[in-house]
Design a protein around this motif. Structure first.
Motif, PDB file in Angstrom:
ATOM      1  N   GLY A  17       0.796  -1.160   0.063  1.00  0.00           N
ATOM      2  CA  GLY A  17      -0.152   0.085  -0.045  1.00  0.00           C
ATOM      3  C   GLY A  17       0.744   1.302   0.188  1.00  0.00           C
ATOM      4  O   GLY A  17       1.931   1.415   0.768  1.00  0.00           O
ATOM      5  N   LEU A  18       0.582   2.044  -0.957  1.00  0.00           N
ATOM      6  CA  LEU A  18       1.207   3.477  -1.026  1.00  0.00           C
ATOM      7  C   LEU A  18       0.266   4.451  -0.943  1.00  0.00           C
ATOM      8  O   LEU A  18      -0.712   4.574  -1.514  1.00  0.00           O
ATOM      9  N   GLN A  19       0.619   5.675  -0.412  1.00  0.00           N
ATOM     10  CA  GLN A  19      -0.286   6.628  -0.380  1.00  0.00           C
ATOM     11  C   GLN A  19      -0.125   7.735  -1.520  1.00  0.00           C
ATOM     12  O   GLN A  19       0.408   8.727  -1.695  1.00  0.00           O
ATOM     13  N   LEU A  20      -0.745   7.277  -2.617  1.00  0.00           N
ATOM     14  CA  LEU A  20      -0.645   7.844  -3.809  1.00  0.00           C
ATOM     15  C   LEU A  20      -1.072   9.183  -3.998  1.00  0.00           C
ATOM     16  O   LEU A  20      -0.775  10.040  -4.968  1.00  0.00           O
ATOM     17  N   GLY A  21      -2.257   9.530  -3.145  1.00  0.00           N
ATOM     18  CA  GLY A  21      -2.991  10.802  -3.303  1.00  0.00           C
ATOM     19  C   GLY A  21      -2.465  11.757  -2.197  1.00  0.00           C
ATOM     20  O   GLY A  21      -3.287  12.510  -2.113  1.00  0.00           O
ATOM     21  N   CYS A  22      -1.491  11.379  -1.570  1.00  0.00           N
ATOM     22  CA  CYS A  22      -1.053  12.456  -0.630  1.00  0.00           C
ATOM     23  C   CYS A  22       0.269  13.169  -1.183  1.00  0.00           C
ATOM     24  O   CYS A  22       0.872  12.822  -1.812  1.00  0.00           O
ATOM     25  N   TRP A  23       0.499  14.188  -0.032  1.00  0.00           N
ATOM     26  CA  TRP A  23       1.902  14.892  -0.327  1.00  0.00           C
ATOM     27  C   TRP A  23       2.964  13.902   0.221  1.00  0.00           C
ATOM     28  O   TRP A  23       2.942  13.004   0.730  1.00  0.00           O
ATOM     29  N   ASN A  24       4.082  14.256  -0.436  1.00  0.00           N
ATOM     30  CA  ASN A  24       5.384  13.650   0.338  1.00  0.00           C
ATOM     31  C   ASN A  24       5.832  12.202  -0.351  1.00  0.00           C
ATOM     32  O   ASN A  24       6.785  11.751   0.106  1.00  0.00           O
ATOM     33  N   LEU A  25       5.123  11.880  -1.435  1.00  0.00           N
ATOM     34  CA  LEU A  25       5.427  10.694  -2.213  1.00  0.00           C
ATOM     35  C   LEU A  25       5.273  11.016  -3.755  1.00  0.00           C
ATOM     36  O   LEU A  25       4.039  11.354  -4.110  1.00  0.00           O
ATOM     37  N   GLN A  84      13.110  -1.470  -7.995  1.00  0.00           N
ATOM     38  CA  GLN A  84      13.610  -2.314  -7.079  1.00  0.00           C
ATOM     39  C   GLN A  84      12.984  -3.726  -6.704  1.00  0.00           C
ATOM     40  O   GLN A  84      13.530  -4.622  -6.671  1.00  0.00           O
ATOM     41  N   LEU A  85      11.700  -3.457  -6.862  1.00  0.00           N
ATOM     42  CA  LEU A  85      10.676  -4.895  -6.690  1.00  0.00           C
ATOM     43  C   LEU A  85       9.850  -4.840  -7.844  1.00  0.00           C
ATOM     44  O   LEU A  85       8.651  -4.552  -7.841  1.00  0.00           O
ATOM     45  N   PRO A  86      10.181  -5.448  -9.012  1.00  0.00           N
ATOM     46  CA  PRO A  86       9.433  -5.424 -10.197  1.00  0.00           C
ATOM     47  C   PRO A  86       8.232  -6.434 -10.056  1.00  0.00           C
ATOM     48  O   PRO A  86       7.357  -6.028 -10.657  1.00  0.00           O
ATOM     49  N   GLU A  87       8.158  -7.179  -9.183  1.00  0.00           N
ATOM     50  CA  GLU A  87       6.915  -8.189  -9.031  1.00  0.00           C
ATOM     51  C   GLU A  87       5.842  -7.466  -7.957  1.00  0.00           C
ATOM     52  O   GLU A  87       5.017  -8.170  -7.731  1.00  0.00           O
ATOM     53  N   MET A  88       6.513  -6.392  -7.187  1.00  0.00           N
ATOM     54  CA  MET A  88       5.476  -5.890  -6.361  1.00  0.00           C
ATOM     55  C   MET A  88       4.290  -5.496  -6.903  1.00  0.00           C
ATOM     56  O   MET A  88       4.289  -4.821  -7.993  1.00  0.00           O
ATOM     57  N   LYS A  89       2.988  -5.441  -6.236  1.00  0.00           N
ATOM     58  CA  LYS A  89       1.851  -5.100  -6.616  1.00  0.00           C
ATOM     59  C   LYS A  89       1.338  -3.857  -5.785  1.00  0.00           C
ATOM     60  O   LYS A  89       1.531  -3.902  -4.669  1.00  0.00           O
ATOM     61  N   VAL A  90       1.489  -2.561  -6.472  1.00  0.00           N
ATOM     62  CA  VAL A  90       0.904  -1.440  -5.768  1.00  0.00           C
ATOM     63  C   VAL A  90      -0.328  -1.218  -5.668  1.00  0.00           C
ATOM     64  O   VAL A  90      -1.115  -1.361  -6.720  1.00  0.00           O
ATOM     65  N   ALA A  91      -0.772  -0.869  -4.371  1.00  0.00           N
ATOM     66  CA  ALA A  91      -2.202  -0.542  -3.987  1.00  0.00           C
ATOM     67  C   ALA A  91      -2.481   0.835  -3.493  1.00  0.00           C
ATOM     68  O   ALA A  91      -1.320   1.365  -2.655  1.00  0.00           O
ATOM     69  N   ASP A  92      -3.131   1.385  -3.965  1.00  0.00           N
ATOM     70  CA  ASP A  92      -3.280   2.904  -3.274  1.00  0.00           C
ATOM     71  C   ASP A  92      -4.163   2.789  -2.019  1.00  0.00           C
ATOM     72  O   ASP A  92      -5.209   2.419  -1.720  1.00  0.00           O
ATOM     73  N   ALA A  93      -3.332   3.280  -0.995  1.00  0.00           N
ATOM     74  CA  ALA A  93      -3.928   3.150   0.393  1.00  0.00           C
ATOM     75  C   ALA A  93      -3.992   4.643   0.742  1.00  0.00           C
ATOM     76  O   ALA A  93      -3.877   4.974   2.021  1.00  0.00           O
ATOM     77  N   THR A  94      -4.441   5.605  -0.117  1.00  0.00           N
ATOM     78  CA  THR A  94      -4.341   7.163   0.404  1.00  0.00           C
ATOM     79  C   THR A  94      -5.560   7.180   1.548  1.00  0.00           C
ATOM     80  O   THR A  94      -4.929   8.005   2.436  1.00  0.00           O
ATOM     81  N   ARG A  95      -6.450   6.696   1.428  1.00  0.00           N
ATOM     82  CA  ARG A  95      -7.547   6.655   2.549  1.00  0.00           C
ATOM     83  C   ARG A  95      -7.426   5.845   3.710  1.00  0.00           C
ATOM     84  O   ARG A  95      -8.199   6.146   4.707  1.00  0.00           O
ATOM     85  N   LEU A  96      -6.681   4.960   3.743  1.00  0.00           N
ATOM     86  CA  LEU A  96      -6.648   3.863   4.824  1.00  0.00           C
ATOM     87  C   LEU A  96      -6.358   4.788   6.223  1.00  0.00           C
ATOM     88  O   LEU A  96      -7.123   4.809   7.192  1.00  0.00           O
ATOM     89  N   VAL A  97      -4.999   5.532   6.508  1.00  0.00           N
ATOM     90  CA  VAL A  97      -4.761   5.995   7.783  1.00  0.00           C
ATOM     91  C   VAL A  97      -5.758   7.289   8.071  1.00  0.00           C
ATOM     92  O   VAL A  97      -6.110   7.219   9.257  1.00  0.00           O
ATOM     93  N   PRO A  98      -6.027   8.122   7.155  1.00  0.00           N
ATOM     94  CA  PRO A  98      -6.730   9.177   7.627  1.00  0.00           C
ATOM     95  C   PRO A  98      -8.443   8.598   7.938  1.00  0.00           C
ATOM     96  O   PRO A  98      -8.979   9.283   8.881  1.00  0.00           O
TER      97      PRO A  98
END
Length: 387
Positions: free
Chosen positions: A122-130, A141-155
């Motif tokens: 999970g990456l915070q794709l919709g937040c600042w600082n990334l 670095q991790l070509p097999e990694m699957k990226v998930a948008d975790a923008t809303r999880l913490v807030p």
């Protein structure tokens, strides 16, 4: 000649360590529901919420807190700031990197060590600082990694405040009230925006508090046409309006408010402000646990639209508050927002309207959502102050 170094004084974080551990546990539970193998938290206000560190060192590079089930929380930080992070955060496992190009490799090595090189991260794709470049570097670095948008999880978890947080918000609001009363009593013909700002800061300091200074907006006369205007040497004259958005602060939490005033008379301001009061009160009446964010927004928006001034309202009705005043990814009360309000949420409700001349006039309240409705945290009236 030999020298000995003294231990770095522990600056400390504002809440007990158990409070931060509970927050981290809640994030891990949310990650499980979202089927995430790991989460990189990069937004500053989210990092402060989870660790206590104010994030000052990460203003131009990512400082991810990496959370993964069964693993200790790990803070990946710039080596230059490592000691500050150790002194001001509750995180014990800290891995430094020296240069920007090292960031992705250090994170990638840690995720490989966890066996998550092909996991869902999970990456915070919709937040600042990334930045997009940070994401691309990590994917390299991790070509097999699957990226998930975790923008809303913490807030979504930050939105509901603990009793400790609510007390801090109330303390900050008490300083906001001092600022509003000082603004009103100090307003006079010929005083400048910066003079008012200085007097307010002195009074708040005298009361033992502080302000969230980056969001102190004070505007007089023609300058009320400028959104988010910082104080200048411009002075107010009789029969002119004044606009202020200001917030007390404590432990990085801010309780903001909007208040307007008129020296003498100003018909446009008086009419526009009356409409903003009506719209704000409609929104406050609509707030309670279990309603949608869009329904509260609609309550205010309908009032403005019935007035035949629909273009006067050009923004959202409210938003989630807490650490750092607000931030991207937080709950927003706007058209189409399906979020459900819960008891314990704190919201800033600014109904700021554009007049025909372009002036911005309005009012707001800082509220706590309860099962019964909206509890207003401040003690100053949102009616137009006339002097």
């Amino acid at each position: 000649m030999s020298t000995t170094s003294s231990p770095i004084p522990f600056t400390g974080y504002p809440f007990p360590k158990s409070e931060y551990q509970k927050r981290q546990e809640n994030v891990l539970k949310a990650m499980e529901r979202a089927k995430l193998d790991a989460l990189l938290v990069t937004a500053h206000h989210h990092l402060r919420y989870l660790t206590g560190y104010n994030g000052q060192g990460g203003y131009f590079r990512p400082f991810p807190l990496i959370l993964a089930p069964g693993r200790a929380p790990t803070y990946v930080v710039r080596e230059y700031d490592e000691l500050a992070v150790r002194a001001e955060s509750c995180i014990e496992n800290i891995i430094p990197y020296t240069h920007q190009v090292d960031f992705a490799k250090v994170c990638g090595d840690l995720l490989r060590q966890y066996g998550l090189q092909a996991g869902t991260i999970g990456l915070q794709l919709g937040c600042w600082n990334l930045a997009p470049a940070d994401v691309s570097a990590l994917q390299a670095q991790l070509p097999e990694m699957k990226v998930a948008d975790a923008t809303r999880l913490v807030p979504s978890l930050m939105a509901v405040k603990s009793e400790l947080e609510l007390q801090v918000m109330r303390d900050a609001m008490a300083m906001t009230d001092v600022a509003v009363r000082t603004f009103q009593t100090s307003l006079r013909d010929g005083i400048s925006e910066v003079e008012i700002a200085r007097i307010i800061a002195e009074e708040v300091s005298r009361a033992g508090g502080e302000l969230w200074t980056s969001s102190t907006n004070i505007l007089f006369g023609e300058r009320t046409k400028l959104p988010h205007g910082l104080p200048t040497r411009h002075s107010i004259k009789n029969n002119e309006p004044a606009f202020m958005e200001i917030g007390g602060a404590k432990y990085g939490y801010a309780s903001g408010i909007v208040r307007c005033a008129v020296l003498g008379r100003h018909p446009e301001t008086e009419a526009l402000h009356a409409l903003s009061v009506e719209a704000l009160e409609a929104a406050l009446t609509a707030i309670k646990s279990g309603v949608t964010a869009e329904s509260v927004d609609a309550a205010a928006r309908n009032v403005v639209e019935r007035s035949k001034r629909s273009r006067a309202f050009r923004h959202r009705t409210g938003y989630q508050t807490g650490i750092h005043w607000g931030g991207r990814g937080n709950l927003s009360l706007e058209p189409g927002a399906k979020d459900i309000l819960e008891a314990g949420m704190t919201l800033h409700m600014p109904v700021i309207l554009f007049g025909e001349s372009g002036r911005l006039i309005g009012c707001s309240e800082q509220v706590l959502v309860t099962d019964r409705g909206a509890e207003i945290l401040g003690n100053t009236q949102h009616t137009l102050f006339c002097k």
